[in-house]
Design a protein around this motif. Structure first.
Motif, PDB file in Angstrom:
ATOM      1  N   ARG A 164      38.618  95.514  45.015  1.00  0.00           N
ATOM      2  CA  ARG A 164      38.509  94.666  46.194  1.00  0.00           C
ATOM      3  C   ARG A 164      37.567  95.352  47.186  1.00  0.00           C
ATOM      4  O   ARG A 164      37.308  96.549  47.074  1.00  0.00           O
ATOM      5  CB  ARG A 164      39.862  94.466  46.882  1.00  0.00           C
ATOM      6  CG  ARG A 164      40.940  93.756  46.068  1.00  0.00           C
ATOM      7  CD  ARG A 164      42.168  93.533  46.959  1.00  0.00           C
ATOM      8  NE  ARG A 164      43.331  93.065  46.221  1.00  0.00           N
ATOM      9  CZ  ARG A 164      43.592  91.798  45.945  1.00  0.00           C
ATOM     10  NH1 ARG A 164      42.740  90.865  46.341  1.00  0.00           N
ATOM     11  NH2 ARG A 164      44.681  91.462  45.288  1.00  0.00           N
ATOM     12  N   THR A 188      37.420  93.884  53.635  1.00  0.00           N
ATOM     13  CA  THR A 188      38.221  92.663  53.689  1.00  0.00           C
ATOM     14  C   THR A 188      39.708  92.993  53.651  1.00  0.00           C
ATOM     15  O   THR A 188      40.516  92.353  54.348  1.00  0.00           O
ATOM     16  CB  THR A 188      37.859  91.690  52.553  1.00  0.00           C
ATOM     17  OG1 THR A 188      37.996  92.355  51.285  1.00  0.00           O
ATOM     18  CG2 THR A 188      36.443  91.174  52.707  1.00  0.00           C
ATOM     19  N   GLN A 189      40.077  93.997  52.873  1.00  0.00           N
ATOM     20  CA  GLN A 189      41.484  94.413  52.858  1.00  0.00           C
ATOM     21  C   GLN A 189      41.921  94.927  54.233  1.00  0.00           C
ATOM     22  O   GLN A 189      42.991  94.571  54.734  1.00  0.00           O
ATOM     23  CB  GLN A 189      41.699  95.520  51.829  1.00  0.00           C
ATOM     24  CG  GLN A 189      41.567  95.083  50.386  1.00  0.00           C
ATOM     25  CD  GLN A 189      41.717  96.278  49.457  1.00  0.00           C
ATOM     26  OE1 GLN A 189      42.828  96.603  49.049  1.00  0.00           O
ATOM     27  NE2 GLN A 189      40.613  96.939  49.141  1.00  0.00           N
ATOM     28  N   GLU A 196      50.317  93.134  51.161  1.00  0.00           N
ATOM     29  CA  GLU A 196      50.890  92.945  52.492  1.00  0.00           C
ATOM     30  C   GLU A 196      52.306  93.511  52.574  1.00  0.00           C
ATOM     31  O   GLU A 196      52.652  94.207  53.542  1.00  0.00           O
ATOM     32  CB  GLU A 196      50.904  91.454  52.836  1.00  0.00           C
ATOM     33  CG  GLU A 196      51.513  91.152  54.184  1.00  0.00           C
ATOM     34  CD  GLU A 196      51.505  89.669  54.508  1.00  0.00           C
ATOM     35  OE1 GLU A 196      52.224  89.273  55.453  1.00  0.00           O
ATOM     36  OE2 GLU A 196      50.800  88.896  53.826  1.00  0.00           O
ATOM     37  N   SER A 230      42.012  94.491  65.467  1.00  0.00           N
ATOM     38  CA  SER A 230      43.263  95.239  65.313  1.00  0.00           C
ATOM     39  C   SER A 230      43.756  95.836  66.623  1.00  0.00           C
ATOM     40  O   SER A 230      44.799  96.504  66.649  1.00  0.00           O
ATOM     41  CB  SER A 230      43.065  96.366  64.293  1.00  0.00           C
ATOM     42  OG  SER A 230      42.138  97.324  64.778  1.00  0.00           O
ATOM     43  N   ALA A 241      45.350  92.043  60.550  1.00  0.00           N
ATOM     44  CA  ALA A 241      45.867  90.776  61.074  1.00  0.00           C
ATOM     45  C   ALA A 241      47.352  90.591  60.776  1.00  0.00           C
ATOM     46  O   ALA A 241      48.039  89.834  61.474  1.00  0.00           O
ATOM     47  CB  ALA A 241      45.076  89.612  60.488  1.00  0.00           C
ATOM     48  N   ARG A 242      47.844  91.275  59.739  1.00  0.00           N
ATOM     49  CA  ARG A 242      49.232  91.092  59.310  1.00  0.00           C
ATOM     50  C   ARG A 242      50.177  92.162  59.860  1.00  0.00           C
ATOM     51  O   ARG A 242      51.382  92.113  59.590  1.00  0.00           O
ATOM     52  CB  ARG A 242      49.287  91.115  57.778  1.00  0.00           C
ATOM     53  CG  ARG A 242      48.531  89.957  57.127  1.00  0.00           C
ATOM     54  CD  ARG A 242      49.253  88.651  57.372  1.00  0.00           C
ATOM     55  NE  ARG A 242      48.549  87.515  56.784  1.00  0.00           N
ATOM     56  CZ  ARG A 242      49.078  86.315  56.623  1.00  0.00           C
ATOM     57  NH1 ARG A 242      50.321  86.100  56.992  1.00  0.00           N
ATOM     58  NH2 ARG A 242      48.370  85.320  56.107  1.00  0.00           N
ATOM     59  N   VAL A 259      47.765  89.875  46.677  1.00  0.00           N
ATOM     60  CA  VAL A 259      47.655  89.979  48.135  1.00  0.00           C
ATOM     61  C   VAL A 259      49.044  90.067  48.755  1.00  0.00           C
ATOM     62  O   VAL A 259      49.261  90.801  49.726  1.00  0.00           O
ATOM     63  CB  VAL A 259      46.860  88.786  48.698  1.00  0.00           C
ATOM     64  CG1 VAL A 259      46.880  88.790  50.218  1.00  0.00           C
ATOM     65  CG2 VAL A 259      45.424  88.818  48.193  1.00  0.00           C
ATOM     66  N   THR A 304      40.672  94.257  57.147  1.00  0.00           N
ATOM     67  CA  THR A 304      40.724  93.153  58.111  1.00  0.00           C
ATOM     68  C   THR A 304      41.998  92.343  57.929  1.00  0.00           C
ATOM     69  O   THR A 304      42.686  91.989  58.895  1.00  0.00           O
ATOM     70  CB  THR A 304      39.494  92.252  57.960  1.00  0.00           C
ATOM     71  OG1 THR A 304      38.303  93.046  58.051  1.00  0.00           O
ATOM     72  CG2 THR A 304      39.464  91.180  59.026  1.00  0.00           C
ATOM     73  N   TYR A 305      42.319  92.030  56.678  1.00  0.00           N
ATOM     74  CA  TYR A 305      43.521  91.245  56.391  1.00  0.00           C
ATOM     75  C   TYR A 305      44.774  91.990  56.856  1.00  0.00           C
ATOM     76  O   TYR A 305      45.656  91.417  57.509  1.00  0.00           O
ATOM     77  CB  TYR A 305      43.604  90.960  54.896  1.00  0.00           C
ATOM     78  CG  TYR A 305      44.827  90.162  54.497  1.00  0.00           C
ATOM     79  CD1 TYR A 305      44.849  88.781  54.622  1.00  0.00           C
ATOM     80  CD2 TYR A 305      45.961  90.803  53.996  1.00  0.00           C
ATOM     81  CE1 TYR A 305      45.979  88.051  54.267  1.00  0.00           C
ATOM     82  CE2 TYR A 305      47.090  90.086  53.637  1.00  0.00           C
ATOM     83  CZ  TYR A 305      47.087  88.705  53.777  1.00  0.00           C
ATOM     84  OH  TYR A 305      48.211  87.986  53.432  1.00  0.00           O
TER      85      TYR A 305
END
Length: 342
Positions: free
Chosen positions: A41, A45-46, A20, A85, A52-53, A16, A48-49
């Motif tokens: 994966r 979910t990827q 990122e 996002s 957020a980053r 992860v 979304t993560y």
């Protein structure tokens, strides 16, 4: 804006933290969008993560398997990620492979292009009417949806989430022209395949759906192996081609250039368990036809030729039968070479 100013890359990273870091590197380099694949994966979910980053880069599913989730789940997931996002999400949907749909997911495959068309139509309908408080009705061959008494109370950052689809052959590209907002290409496509198969097909779909070419976003994919050691670059790309050569679905791509015998040999070696013989069946000429492999100037020339046919570009490194370290190496070279702000 030139297609060279609109670069997309895949979300790649064994850990992860790597995922990122490479996405943040892409964002800093001015890459337009990062597309999360779905295999090891979850694409959602990827996405979304990474949403957020990050702050500016677009995030997308590239691709989510359309038939393994309901249109309702596709719709609310897309609305969620778009909201989280700040309106940077793209929903990439594709049919995937028949065997994996049926044996891994117990999902009905049917006729993939009509099935995917309905999945896109139903998903878009639910997203569009999610906040209207009205009944949502979709009737098709694969979906019969009747939603009453439901309204999504969460604010949407924009009017619509764009839906892209993936296509290799003419039928799916035509369908993309019929109903999708955009099309991402397969990583193993020659310029001739693009010119003779993909573009005429989606333009036919646009024509029969009464839509203008300017409202459709075509992002062909180029597999790029950038290395001053041209022999090493070709070898890395050869391994990715060898993976696809074992899949019978892609035979028309090889036949167009007279490489059917190579693909047949690679497939036979794979089925008998002789893995060393699979890439050995792929000639240097095949690599040159389908990939951009070698020093940066050579790779850039192929990327620029593809850009002439495109609205944007999806650039990927070789992805099969190489180490995680090599994968990251080639990914970062793409970002550093083609990121508009790099």
């Amino acid at each position: 804006m030139s297609a060279l100013d609109r670069i997309s890359v895949a979300a790649i990273g064994t850990s992860v933290a790597d995922l990122e870091a490479e996405t943040l590197r892409a964002e800093a380099a001015g890459v337009e969008c990062v597309w999360a694949p779905e295999l090891f994966r979850s694409a959602l979910t990827q996405a979304t993560y990474l949403a957020a980053r990050t702050e500016r880069i677009g995030v997308a599913t590239g691709i989510v398997w359309a038939f393994t989730r309901s249109p309702f789940i596709h719709a609310i997931s897309a609305l969620d990620v778009d909201e989280m996002s700040g309106g940077r999400f793209r929903l990439g949907m594709g049919a995937g492979v028949k065997r994996l749909n049926e044996t891994w997911h117990n999902a009905d495959y049917g006729r993939p292009a009509p099935h995917l068309r309905e999945a896109i139509e139903a998903t878009r309908l639910i997203m569009r009417q999610a906040s209207a408080g009205e009944a949502i009705r979709y009737e098709g061959t694969y979906y019969d949806i009747d939603i009453k008494g439901w309204v999504r109370p969460h604010p949407a950052p924009r009017e619509a989430v764009p839906i892209y689809t993936a296509a290799v052959q003419a039928g799916m590209a035509r369908m993309a022209g019929d109903v999708a907002d955009g099309l991402i290409g397969h990583p193993i496509q020659s310029l001739r395949w693009i010119d003779e198969v993909v573009v005429p097909a989606f333009e036919e779909g646009l024509g029969r759906s009464g839509r203008a070419r300017g409202g459709f976003d075509y992002l062909p994919t180029v597999c790029c192996a950038i290395d001053e050691d041209e022999g090493r670059a070709i070898e890395m790309a050869r391994r990715t081609i060898s993976f696809y050569a074992t899949v019978k679905t892609y035979m028309p791509l090889w036949e167009l250039h007279g490489f059917a015998d190579n693909a047949t040999e690679a497939g036979a070696a794979f089925r008998r368990g002789d893995l060393a013989a699979v890439p050995a069946a792929i000639s240097d000429e095949m690599v040159e036809a389908y990939c951009a492999a070698g020093p940066l100037d050579k790779v850039r020339a192929r990327v620029e030729a593809t850009a002439e046919r495109a609205d944007g570009l999806f650039l990927t490194p070789p992805t099969y039968f190489i180490s995680p370290e090599e994968l990251s190496e080639f990914q970062n070279r793409i970002i550093d070479a083609f990121g508009p702000e790099a």
